[in-house]
Enzyme design. Structure first.
Site, PDB file in Angstrom:
ATOM      1  N   ASP A   1       0.842  -1.200   0.000  1.00  0.00           N
ATOM      2  CA  ASP A   1       0.000   0.000   0.000  1.00  0.00           C
ATOM      3  C   ASP A   1       0.871   1.241   0.000  1.00  0.00           C
ATOM      4  O   ASP A   1       1.634   1.475   0.943  1.00  0.00           O
ATOM      5  CB  ASP A   1      -0.908   0.004   1.234  1.00  0.00           C
TER       6      ASP A   1
ATOM      7  N   TYR B   1       2.773   9.973  -0.351  1.00  0.00           N
ATOM      8  CA  TYR B   1       3.907   9.454   0.414  1.00  0.00           C
ATOM      9  C   TYR B   1       5.238   9.754  -0.268  1.00  0.00           C
ATOM     10  O   TYR B   1       6.290   9.651   0.368  1.00  0.00           O
ATOM     11  CB  TYR B   1       3.787   7.935   0.603  1.00  0.00           C
TER      12      TYR B   1
ATOM     13  N   LYS C   1      -2.980   5.855  -4.083  1.00  0.00           N
ATOM     14  CA  LYS C   1      -4.071   6.772  -3.774  1.00  0.00           C
ATOM     15  C   LYS C   1      -3.882   8.109  -4.482  1.00  0.00           C
ATOM     16  O   LYS C   1      -2.754   8.582  -4.647  1.00  0.00           O
ATOM     17  CB  LYS C   1      -4.139   7.021  -2.251  1.00  0.00           C
TER      18      LYS C   1
ATOM     19  N   HIS D   1      -7.710   9.661  -1.582  1.00  0.00           N
ATOM     20  CA  HIS D   1      -7.016   9.655  -0.302  1.00  0.00           C
ATOM     21  C   HIS D   1      -7.814  10.332   0.825  1.00  0.00           C
ATOM     22  O   HIS D   1      -7.859   9.823   1.940  1.00  0.00           O
ATOM     23  CB  HIS D   1      -5.647  10.336  -0.456  1.00  0.00           C
TER      24      HIS D   1
ATOM     25  N   LEU E   1      -1.641  -0.123  14.232  1.00  0.00           N
ATOM     26  CA  LEU E   1      -0.970  -0.277  15.517  1.00  0.00           C
ATOM     27  C   LEU E   1      -0.987   1.027  16.318  1.00  0.00           C
ATOM     28  O   LEU E   1      -0.275   1.155  17.314  1.00  0.00           O
ATOM     29  CB  LEU E   1       0.479  -0.740  15.303  1.00  0.00           C
TER      30      LEU E   1
ATOM     31  N   ILE F   1      -2.586  -2.951   7.165  1.00  0.00           N
ATOM     32  CA  ILE F   1      -1.368  -2.648   6.401  1.00  0.00           C
ATOM     33  C   ILE F   1      -0.308  -2.059   7.340  1.00  0.00           C
ATOM     34  O   ILE F   1       0.044  -0.885   7.237  1.00  0.00           O
ATOM     35  CB  ILE F   1      -1.659  -1.685   5.232  1.00  0.00           C
TER      36      ILE F   1
ATOM     37  N   LYS G   1       3.145  -0.895   9.001  1.00  0.00           N
ATOM     38  CA  LYS G   1       4.365  -0.367   8.393  1.00  0.00           C
ATOM     39  C   LYS G   1       5.523  -0.505   9.375  1.00  0.00           C
ATOM     40  O   LYS G   1       5.389  -0.246  10.568  1.00  0.00           O
ATOM     41  CB  LYS G   1       4.157   1.105   8.023  1.00  0.00           C
ATOM     42  N   SER G   2       6.659  -0.943   8.864  1.00  0.00           N
ATOM     43  CA  SER G   2       7.908  -0.944   9.607  1.00  0.00           C
ATOM     44  C   SER G   2       9.026  -0.989   8.584  1.00  0.00           C
ATOM     45  O   SER G   2       8.852  -1.497   7.473  1.00  0.00           O
ATOM     46  CB  SER G   2       8.000  -2.154  10.546  1.00  0.00           C
ATOM     47  N   VAL G   3      10.180  -0.461   8.939  1.00  0.00           N
ATOM     48  CA  VAL G   3      11.345  -0.601   8.068  1.00  0.00           C
ATOM     49  C   VAL G   3      12.374  -1.532   8.705  1.00  0.00           C
ATOM     50  O   VAL G   3      13.437  -1.753   8.144  1.00  0.00           O
ATOM     51  CB  VAL G   3      11.999   0.772   7.767  1.00  0.00           C
TER      52      VAL G   3
ATOM     53  N   ARG H   1      10.778  -6.788  12.455  1.00  0.00           N
ATOM     54  CA  ARG H   1       9.388  -6.411  12.719  1.00  0.00           C
ATOM     55  C   ARG H   1       8.510  -6.643  11.488  1.00  0.00           C
ATOM     56  O   ARG H   1       7.334  -6.981  11.615  1.00  0.00           O
ATOM     57  CB  ARG H   1       9.315  -4.950  13.168  1.00  0.00           C
TER      58      ARG H   1
ATOM     59  N   ASN I   1       5.292  -8.943  11.978  1.00  0.00           N
ATOM     60  CA  ASN I   1       3.936  -8.470  11.704  1.00  0.00           C
ATOM     61  C   ASN I   1       3.164  -9.401  10.767  1.00  0.00           C
ATOM     62  O   ASN I   1       1.936  -9.351  10.720  1.00  0.00           O
ATOM     63  CB  ASN I   1       3.974  -7.063  11.102  1.00  0.00           C
TER      64      ASN I   1
END
Length: 280
Positions: free
Chosen positions: A46, A51, A76, A112, A194, A233, A235-237, A241, A245
């Site tokens: 996503d 972004y 979006k 969006h 989260l 959806i 998100k982590s970099v 993690r 997830n």
């Protein structure tokens, strides 16, 4: 690889119930982050024009070697200029997103934000009807739309949004919107599932449920979403993690667990912008 269950959208398109979000991931880091997610087993990604990371996301998708039909890509429309948007601007924005993503179609295209003060989302939605009919978006939907915005679309268009992506987490469970979506055949997708981190994940009630299952706080919150029927959806970099997830299908919350997490939303604590007034 985890077998992520899918939801069948109202036009018959199949969408994974758990995907990888890239909000706040810089474009310079998006290729690596998305590649890590795809290697971990995610097949839904996503992103959004706003972004600023569609290029990096597209590079990762192209380099992955994963067949296109196995991927589910969402982006979006960011109708950012403070004036009413029309058909031509909407089509140009869509073409721009496809180019950056290196794709000939997306699986889901969303408005969006409704920006009701501009009174242009119906015009935009009618252009989305064209995009859907062309096959360049397998499904179209909305994000951050309120009940009154959805009712406006119902009154003026025969096309029901496939998805409404909204802020949704145990601190802001959106029970009324979830019920409305169910009645209209719209899938509920949660952004910031989260709760944007420590405030939610550090709560004693969440930690207690996590300890009972030998899982992380994030895993039990994602499991809460899935058992409610939401699409999520996270998100982590951080590679660990990202993998963690996705590992939420080997356990189940019981009625007491769900009640403990449900109780956190009694005050309806929104952490993001209010769609009624957001205009940026």
């Amino acid at each position: 690889m985890n077998q992520v269950p899918a939801v069948r959208l109202n036009n018959g398109t199949s969408m994974p119930r758990l995907g990888y979000g890239v909000w706040q991931v810089p474009d310079s880091e998006a290729q690596k982050a998305v590649a890590t997610a795809l290697e971990a087993g995610y097949r839904s990604v996503d992103t959004a024009a706003a972004y600023g990371n569609e290029r990096g996301t597209g590079k990762a998708l192209a380099a992955s070697g994963i067949p296109r039909e196995e991927l589910f890509v969402t982006t979006k429309l960011w109708n950012s200029s403070r004036h009413r948007w029309g058909r031509d601007e909407t089509l140009r924005a869509f073409d721009d997103s496809l180019g950056k993503l290196r794709l000939d179609h997306v699986d889901l295209y969303l408005i969006h934000w409704p920006r009701p003060m501009r009174d242009d989302f119906v015009t935009i939605w009618k252009t989305f009807e064209e995009i859907a009919a062309s096959g360049r978006a397998r499904a179209v939907g909305v994000s951050n739309f309120r009940a009154e915005d959805l009712e406006r679309l119902r009154a003026e268009s025969p096309l029901v949004p496939a998805v409404n992506q909204i802020e949704l987490h145990p601190l802001f469970p959106q029970a009324e919107m979830r019920a409305l979506h169910a009645s209209l055949g719209i899938a509920t997708e949660a952004w910031s599932p989260l709760g944007q981190g420590k405030e939610l994940l550090g709560l004693p009630a969440v930690a207690s449920v996590a300890a009972r299952h030998g899982r992380s706080a994030a895993q039990v919150v994602l499991r809460w979403h899935l058992q409610l029927g939401n699409v999520v959806i996270p998100k982590s970099v951080t590679p660990a993690r990202i993998r963690e997830n996705l590992d939420v299908f080997g356990f189940e919350l019981d009625a007491d667990d769900l009640a403990a997490l449900d109780a956190l939303g009694a005050d309806g604590h929104r952490i993001g912008p209010d769609p009624a007034v957001f205009d940026n």
